[in-house]
Design a protein around this motif. Structure first.
Motif, mmCIF file in Angstrom:
data_model
loop_
_atom_site.group_PDB
_atom_site.id
_atom_site.type_symbol
_atom_site.label_atom_id
_atom_site.label_comp_id
_atom_site.label_asym_id
_atom_site.label_seq_id
_atom_site.Cartn_x
_atom_site.Cartn_y
_atom_site.Cartn_z
ATOM 1 N N SER A 106 -20.266 4.767 -10.529
ATOM 2 C CA SER A 106 -19.092 4.828 -11.396
ATOM 3 C C SER A 106 -18.281 3.549 -11.225
ATOM 4 O O SER A 106 -18.265 2.949 -10.153
ATOM 5 C CB SER A 106 -18.220 6.033 -11.031
ATOM 6 N N PHE A 107 -17.576 3.144 -12.290
ATOM 7 C CA PHE A 107 -16.693 1.984 -12.154
ATOM 8 C C PHE A 107 -15.497 2.105 -13.095
ATOM 9 O O PHE A 107 -15.538 2.823 -14.100
ATOM 10 C CB PHE A 107 -17.445 0.677 -12.394
ATOM 11 N N VAL A 108 -14.441 1.394 -12.738
ATOM 12 C CA VAL A 108 -13.255 1.274 -13.584
ATOM 13 C C VAL A 108 -12.901 -0.204 -13.671
ATOM 14 O O VAL A 108 -13.215 -0.992 -12.765
ATOM 15 C CB VAL A 108 -12.051 2.067 -13.027
ATOM 16 N N VAL A 109 -12.269 -0.589 -14.772
ATOM 17 C CA VAL A 109 -11.786 -1.961 -14.952
ATOM 18 C C VAL A 109 -10.264 -1.918 -14.835
ATOM 19 O O VAL A 109 -9.579 -1.503 -15.772
ATOM 20 C CB VAL A 109 -12.210 -2.530 -16.316
ATOM 21 N N PRO A 110 -9.703 -2.277 -13.682
ATOM 22 C CA PRO A 110 -8.259 -2.163 -13.497
ATOM 23 C C PRO A 110 -7.476 -3.167 -14.332
ATOM 24 O O PRO A 110 -7.871 -4.324 -14.459
ATOM 25 C CB PRO A 110 -8.071 -2.429 -11.995
ATOM 26 N N ARG A 111 -6.360 -2.716 -14.911
ATOM 27 C CA ARG A 111 -5.469 -3.608 -15.660
ATOM 28 C C ARG A 111 -4.492 -4.309 -14.725
ATOM 29 O O ARG A 111 -3.868 -5.299 -15.097
ATOM 30 C CB ARG A 111 -4.695 -2.808 -16.711
ATOM 31 N N GLY A 112 -4.323 -3.760 -13.533
ATOM 32 C CA GLY A 112 -3.412 -4.326 -12.545
ATOM 33 C C GLY A 112 -3.398 -3.443 -11.312
ATOM 34 O O GLY A 112 -4.078 -2.412 -11.257
ATOM 35 N N PHE A 113 -2.622 -3.852 -10.319
ATOM 36 C CA PHE A 113 -2.540 -3.113 -9.063
ATOM 37 C C PHE A 113 -1.076 -2.919 -8.695
ATOM 38 O O PHE A 113 -0.184 -3.532 -9.286
ATOM 39 C CB PHE A 113 -3.296 -3.857 -7.961
ATOM 40 N N THR A 114 -0.821 -2.071 -7.717
ATOM 41 C CA THR A 114 0.560 -1.752 -7.362
ATOM 42 C C THR A 114 0.702 -1.497 -5.871
ATOM 43 O O THR A 114 -0.247 -1.050 -5.209
ATOM 44 C CB THR A 114 1.045 -0.514 -8.149
ATOM 45 N N THR A 115 1.901 -1.782 -5.346
ATOM 46 C CA THR A 115 2.238 -1.382 -3.990
ATOM 47 C C THR A 115 2.903 -0.009 -4.055
ATOM 48 O O THR A 115 3.094 0.551 -5.130
ATOM 49 C CB THR A 115 3.189 -2.396 -3.334
ATOM 50 N N ARG A 116 3.296 0.523 -2.895
ATOM 51 C CA ARG A 116 3.958 1.819 -2.824
ATOM 52 C C ARG A 116 5.443 1.603 -2.556
ATOM 53 O O ARG A 116 5.814 0.847 -1.661
ATOM 54 C CB ARG A 116 3.319 2.666 -1.733
ATOM 55 N N ILE A 117 6.295 2.257 -3.326
ATOM 56 C CA ILE A 117 7.733 2.008 -3.268
ATOM 57 C C ILE A 117 8.335 2.340 -1.904
ATOM 58 O O ILE A 117 9.305 1.704 -1.468
ATOM 59 C CB ILE A 117 8.464 2.795 -4.375
ATOM 60 N N ASP A 118 7.754 3.331 -1.203
ATOM 61 C CA ASP A 118 8.323 3.742 0.076
ATOM 62 C C ASP A 118 7.650 3.088 1.276
ATOM 63 O O ASP A 118 7.877 3.496 2.418
ATOM 64 C CB ASP A 118 8.262 5.266 0.215
ATOM 65 N N GLU A 119 6.808 2.086 1.047
ATOM 66 C CA GLU A 119 6.164 1.371 2.143
ATOM 67 C C GLU A 119 6.807 -0.007 2.280
ATOM 68 O O GLU A 119 6.595 -0.883 1.441
ATOM 69 C CB GLU A 119 4.658 1.232 1.901
ATOM 70 N N PRO A 120 7.608 -0.224 3.319
ATOM 71 C CA PRO A 120 8.343 -1.491 3.441
ATOM 72 C C PRO A 120 7.427 -2.677 3.728
ATOM 73 O O PRO A 120 6.331 -2.511 4.281
ATOM 74 C CB PRO A 120 9.282 -1.230 4.621
ATOM 75 N N ALA A 121 7.878 -3.857 3.298
ATOM 76 C CA ALA A 121 7.163 -5.079 3.648
ATOM 77 C C ALA A 121 7.257 -5.303 5.155
ATOM 78 O O ALA A 121 8.257 -4.947 5.784
ATOM 79 C CB ALA A 121 7.753 -6.260 2.890
ATOM 80 N N LYS A 122 6.221 -5.896 5.729
ATOM 81 C CA LYS A 122 6.159 -6.081 7.178
ATOM 82 C C LYS A 122 6.174 -7.570 7.532
ATOM 83 O O LYS A 122 5.988 -8.426 6.677
ATOM 84 C CB LYS A 122 4.891 -5.424 7.727
ATOM 85 N N ASP A 123 6.384 -7.824 8.821
ATOM 86 C CA ASP A 123 6.283 -9.195 9.310
ATOM 87 C C ASP A 123 4.827 -9.630 9.298
ATOM 88 O O ASP A 123 3.910 -8.820 9.518
ATOM 89 C CB ASP A 123 6.835 -9.295 10.739
ATOM 90 N N VAL A 124 4.607 -10.900 9.053
ATOM 91 C CA VAL A 124 3.241 -11.429 9.003
ATOM 92 C C VAL A 124 2.625 -11.440 10.397
ATOM 93 O O VAL A 124 3.262 -11.861 11.363
ATOM 94 C CB VAL A 124 3.237 -12.844 8.404
ATOM 95 N N ARG A 125 1.383 -10.949 10.495
ATOM 96 C CA ARG A 125 0.651 -10.958 11.761
ATOM 97 C C ARG A 125 -0.295 -12.150 11.800
ATOM 98 O O ARG A 125 -0.399 -12.925 10.850
ATOM 99 C CB ARG A 125 -0.151 -9.662 11.905
ATOM 100 N N LEU A 126 -1.001 -12.289 12.906
ATOM 101 C CA LEU A 126 -1.976 -13.375 13.029
ATOM 102 C C LEU A 126 -3.210 -13.104 12.177
ATOM 103 O O LEU A 126 -3.968 -14.016 11.874
ATOM 104 C CB LEU A 126 -2.394 -13.549 14.498
ATOM 105 N N ASN A 127 -3.425 -11.849 11.815
ATOM 106 C CA ASN A 127 -4.553 -11.523 10.939
ATOM 107 C C ASN A 127 -4.102 -10.453 9.957
ATOM 108 O O ASN A 127 -3.064 -9.828 10.128
ATOM 109 C CB ASN A 127 -5.767 -11.040 11.740
ATOM 110 N N ARG A 128 -4.891 -10.248 8.909
ATOM 111 C CA ARG A 128 -4.559 -9.241 7.912
ATOM 112 C C ARG A 128 -5.835 -8.572 7.428
ATOM 113 O O ARG A 128 -6.922 -9.128 7.523
ATOM 114 C CB ARG A 128 -3.807 -9.855 6.730
ATOM 115 N N LEU A 129 -5.671 -7.376 6.892
ATOM 116 C CA LEU A 129 -6.814 -6.594 6.429
ATOM 117 C C LEU A 129 -7.167 -6.988 4.997
ATOM 118 O O LEU A 129 -6.343 -6.873 4.099
ATOM 119 C CB LEU A 129 -6.485 -5.106 6.489
ATOM 120 N N LYS A 130 -8.370 -7.446 4.813
ATOM 121 C CA LYS A 130 -8.832 -7.839 3.484
ATOM 122 C C LYS A 130 -9.785 -6.783 2.932
ATOM 123 O O LYS A 130 -10.427 -6.046 3.680
ATOM 124 C CB LYS A 130 -9.552 -9.184 3.526
ATOM 125 N N ALA A 131 -9.869 -6.732 1.628
ATOM 126 C CA ALA A 131 -10.842 -5.851 0.983
ATOM 127 C C ALA A 131 -12.234 -6.448 1.157
ATOM 128 O O ALA A 131 -12.386 -7.657 1.397
ATOM 129 C CB ALA A 131 -10.520 -5.702 -0.491
#
Length: 225
Positions: A106-131
Motif C-alpha cells: 500500500s502507498f499514499v502520496v502525502p501533500r505535506g507533513f505536520t508536527t504535534r501541537i502539544d509536543e514542545p521543541a527541544k534543544d539540539v542534541r549531538l545526534n538526531r533520529l532520521k527516517a
C-alpha cells in the motif's frame, strides 16, 4: 535552462503547529526528499531547535490509498487503485515479478507533513533520529517500445527517450515495515495504536490505522538503454 533541483516544483511542507514557532518557520522540501526528511518520527533541526514530524498534513482532504508492486528484473512499477488488480506477472517483461518489493504494498502520496501541537521543541542534541532512506528511483512509464533506436556506434545497444517519463520513489519505513497512518487525522506511528490524539490536540475518533509507504511520483526526461 533551470535545473529542477534548484527550483523544485513539487514540494511538501512541514507544518509547525507549536504556537511559539508557527509564525517564523516555513519548512518545505522537494517531495522526492521530503518523504524521508519529514516522514513521521523524523527529527528536524531548524533555527537552533529540534522538532519532530508526527504525521501527514491531510489539508482537509481524504487520504487516498493505492497499491504498487516492483519487478526487480526490469525495475518497472505497476500501480493500481485496487490491490487485487496487481498482477504477479510483470506487464513489462512478462516474467514473474521478483525482489523484496514484488509483493503488493500500500502507498499514499502525502501533500505535506505536520508536527504535534502539544509536543514542545527541544534543544539540539549531538545526534538526531532520521527516517529510513528512500528507495531507488523506479520507472512507471517511459519510452514506447516502438520508439527505441539502435545506437549508431555500439552494436547491440538500443535507446529509448521520453520527454515525460513517469518515475516513482518510496519510503517504506524502518525495517521495511511501512508507516502506520490514521486516515482521519493523518497521525503517524511506528506501531499500531488503539487510541490517539490528532496533531492539533483533540481526541481522534478513528482507531484504525493503515500500513502504507510514503511515495513521490514525478515526471522528467528519461533515457532507457
Amino acid at each position: 535552462w533551470l535545473p529542477s533541483y534548484a527550483f523544485p516544483q513539487n514540494v511538501v511542507k512541514l507544518l509547525v503547529r507549536q504556537p511559539s514557532l508557527t509564525e517564523r518557520m516555513r519548512l518545505e522540501r522537494d517531495a522526492e526528499y521530503g518523504i524521508a526528511e519529514y516522514a513521521p518520527g523524523s527529527e528536524v533541526v531548524v533555527d537552533g531547535r529540534l522538532i519532530t514530524s508526527s504525521g501527514i498534513d491531510l489539508q482537509n482532504k481524504v487520504l487516498e490509498v493505492m497499491y504498487y508492486r516492483v519487478c526487480s528484473l526490469c525495475n518497472r512499477v505497476q500501480i493500481e487503485a485496487v490491490r487485487n488488480d496487481i498482477s504477479p506477472i510483470c506487464t513489462s517483461c512478462g516474467k514473474l515479478a521478483s525482489g523484496k518489493r514484488s509483493k503488493t504494498r500500500s502507498f499514499v502520496v502525502p501533500r505535506g507533513f505536520t508536527t504535534r501541537i502539544d509536543e514542545p521543541a527541544k534543544d539540539v542534541r549531538l545526534n538526531r533520529l532520521k527516517a529510513p532512506p528512500n528507495s531507488e528511483v523506479f520507472l512507471v512509464e517511459g519510452a514506447h517500445p516502438d520508439s527505441f533506436v539502435q545506437h549508431p556506434s555500439l552494436p547491440g545497444i538500443s535507446l529509448g527517450y521520453c520527454a515525460s517519463g513517469k518515475l516513482f520513489r518510496a519510503n517504506s519505513g524502518r525495517k521495511f515495515q511501512a508507516f502506520k497512518i490514521c486516515t482521519r487525522c493523518g497521525s503517524g506511528f511506528d506501531k499500531a495504536q488503539t487510541s490517539h490524539k490528532t496533531p492539533w490536540g483533540s481526541k481522534c475518533s478513528n482507531n484504525t490505522l493503515i500500513a502504507a509507504d510514503l511515495v513521490c511520483r514525478f515526471e522528467t526526461d528519461t533515457l532507457q538503454i
